[in-house]
Write a protein that holds these residues in place. Structure first.
Motif, short mmCIF file in Angstrom:
data_model
loop_
_atom_site.label_atom_id
_atom_site.label_comp_id
_atom_site.label_asym_id
_atom_site.label_seq_id
_atom_site.Cartn_x
_atom_site.Cartn_y
_atom_site.Cartn_z
N GLY A 43 -7.73 3.14 0.01
CA GLY A 43 -6.72 4.02 -0.57
C GLY A 43 -5.48 4.01 0.28
N GLY A 44 -4.39 4.53 -0.27
CA GLY A 44 -3.14 4.63 0.46
C GLY A 44 -2.10 3.64 -0.01
N SER A 45 -0.95 3.66 0.65
CA SER A 45 0.16 2.78 0.29
C SER A 45 0.85 2.27 1.54
CB SER A 45 1.17 3.52 -0.60
OG SER A 45 1.75 4.62 0.10
N PHE A 46 1.52 1.13 1.40
CA PHE A 46 2.26 0.50 2.48
C PHE A 46 3.58 0.01 1.88
CE2 PHE A 46 2.38 -3.67 5.19
CZ PHE A 46 3.47 -3.20 5.88
N LEU A 47 4.59 0.86 1.96
CA LEU A 47 5.89 0.55 1.38
C LEU A 47 6.78 -0.16 2.40
CD1 LEU A 47 6.81 3.84 -0.54
CD2 LEU A 47 5.68 1.79 -1.43
N TYR A 48 7.36 -1.28 1.98
CA TYR A 48 8.38 -1.96 2.78
C TYR A 48 9.61 -2.10 1.91
CZ TYR A 48 10.94 -5.49 5.42
OH TYR A 48 11.91 -6.17 6.12
N ARG A 49 10.63 -1.31 2.24
CA ARG A 49 11.87 -1.28 1.49
C ARG A 49 11.61 -1.06 0.00
NH1 ARG A 49 15.19 -6.04 4.82
NH2 ARG A 49 15.22 -4.89 6.79
N GLY A 50 10.71 -0.14 -0.27
CA GLY A 50 10.45 0.28 -1.64
C GLY A 50 9.34 -0.44 -2.36
N THR A 51 8.83 -1.54 -1.80
CA THR A 51 7.74 -2.30 -2.43
C THR A 51 6.41 -1.94 -1.77
OG1 THR A 51 9.19 -4.17 -2.97
CG2 THR A 51 6.82 -4.59 -2.92
N ASP A 52 5.43 -1.56 -2.59
CA ASP A 52 4.10 -1.26 -2.06
C ASP A 52 3.34 -2.57 -1.88
OD1 ASP A 52 1.61 -0.36 -1.35
OD2 ASP A 52 1.42 1.09 -2.97
N LEU A 53 3.24 -3.00 -0.64
CA LEU A 53 2.63 -4.29 -0.36
C LEU A 53 1.12 -4.29 -0.59
CD1 LEU A 53 4.59 -5.27 2.87
CD2 LEU A 53 5.05 -5.94 0.51
N LEU A 54 0.48 -3.13 -0.61
CA LEU A 54 -0.94 -3.08 -0.92
C LEU A 54 -1.18 -3.34 -2.40
CD1 LEU A 54 -2.32 -0.14 1.25
CD2 LEU A 54 -1.99 -2.56 1.84
N ARG A 55 -0.20 -3.03 -3.22
CA ARG A 55 -0.31 -3.29 -4.66
C ARG A 55 0.23 -4.67 -5.02
NH1 ARG A 55 -1.58 0.94 -7.95
NH2 ARG A 55 -1.67 3.01 -6.97
N GLU A 56 1.06 -5.22 -4.16
CA GLU A 56 1.62 -6.56 -4.38
C GLU A 56 1.35 -7.42 -3.14
OE1 GLU A 56 5.51 -6.84 -6.15
OE2 GLU A 56 5.48 -4.71 -6.67
#
Length: 222
Positions: A56-69
């Motif tokens: 679970g959770g999120s990892f945003l880099y400049r607005g993009t969630d890298l865990l989802r992408e």
């Protein structure tokens, strides 16, 4: 903030390793994660690098969630694990050619990151004959092929001689000053001199630590 990590969780069977990992970093920053053996440092870094999946959770880099992408991760993040991901039977040049095109490789060796790391001095040395410092510098060189905005390193200074440690720190300082974000797991007090944030990973959570140069007091808190 350029990096926003929120609520990352990870469990193996019934053991919760990461329960709620949240932090943020901005361009040009360097952060260290410290913790006892088995605290989950490597698990956290490997999740951010896309090697392991979070629960679970999120990892945003400049607005993009890298865990989802996760397909975006290699474009923006370089990862150097504890073990060197190199082809032992090849020399430094041939390992680099697996990542770099010839023109870019020659340019980076003459005036870029690979020159700064000193890799030009052992290009024809087989990996099996390299010192630990050579292998670590070569691993970093492979990791920054895409000129990533984030560089994640797991124990970059472990078991290295002082000269190699200093070479790597000089590179990381330049990388950070040029706007890159460095996140490292470390047990080396000198690594903390590069960092503007220090976290202790304990009981599955990150705790911000105001490091004042007293490494003994810090290690007592792990």
């Amino acid at each position: 903030m350029d990096v926003e990590v929120t609520g990352i969780k990870k469990a193996y069977a019934r053991k919760k390793v990461l329960t709620d990992i949240s932090f943020s970093l901005e361009a040009g920053s360097c952060a260290a994660v410290l913790g006892s053996n088995g605290s989950g440092k490597s698990t956290l870094l490997s999740i951010l690098a896309g090697v392991r999946k979070a629960d679970g959770g999120s990892f945003l880099y400049r607005g993009t969630d890298l865990l989802r992408e996760p397909g975006q991760i290699p474009k923006v993040l370089g990862y150097v694990p504890q073990g060197d991901p190199l082809m032992e039977e090849l020399d430094a040049w041939d390992n680099l050619r697996m990542w770099y095109d010839r023109g870019t490789l020659k340019r980076e060796l003459s005036e870029g990151a690979l020159k700064l790391l000193g890799i030009d001095r052992f290009l024809r040395t087989p990996v099996r004959r390299m010192s630990g410092g050579m292998k670590k510098r070569l691993s970093i060189g492979c990791a920054v092929v895409s000129r990533p905005g984030i560089l994640v390193l797991d124990e970059p200074s472990a078991a290295l001689d002082p000269v190699c440690k200093e070479n790597i720190r000089q590179f990381l300082d330049v990388y950070r000053r040029e706007g890159g974000i460095v996140l490292m797991a470390t047990h080396d007090a000198q690594d903390l001199e590069l960092c503007n944030a220090c976290y202790i990973l304990k009981d599955g959570r990150l705790h911000l630590w105001q490091y004042d140069g007293d490494f003994h007091r810090l290690t007592e808190a792990l």
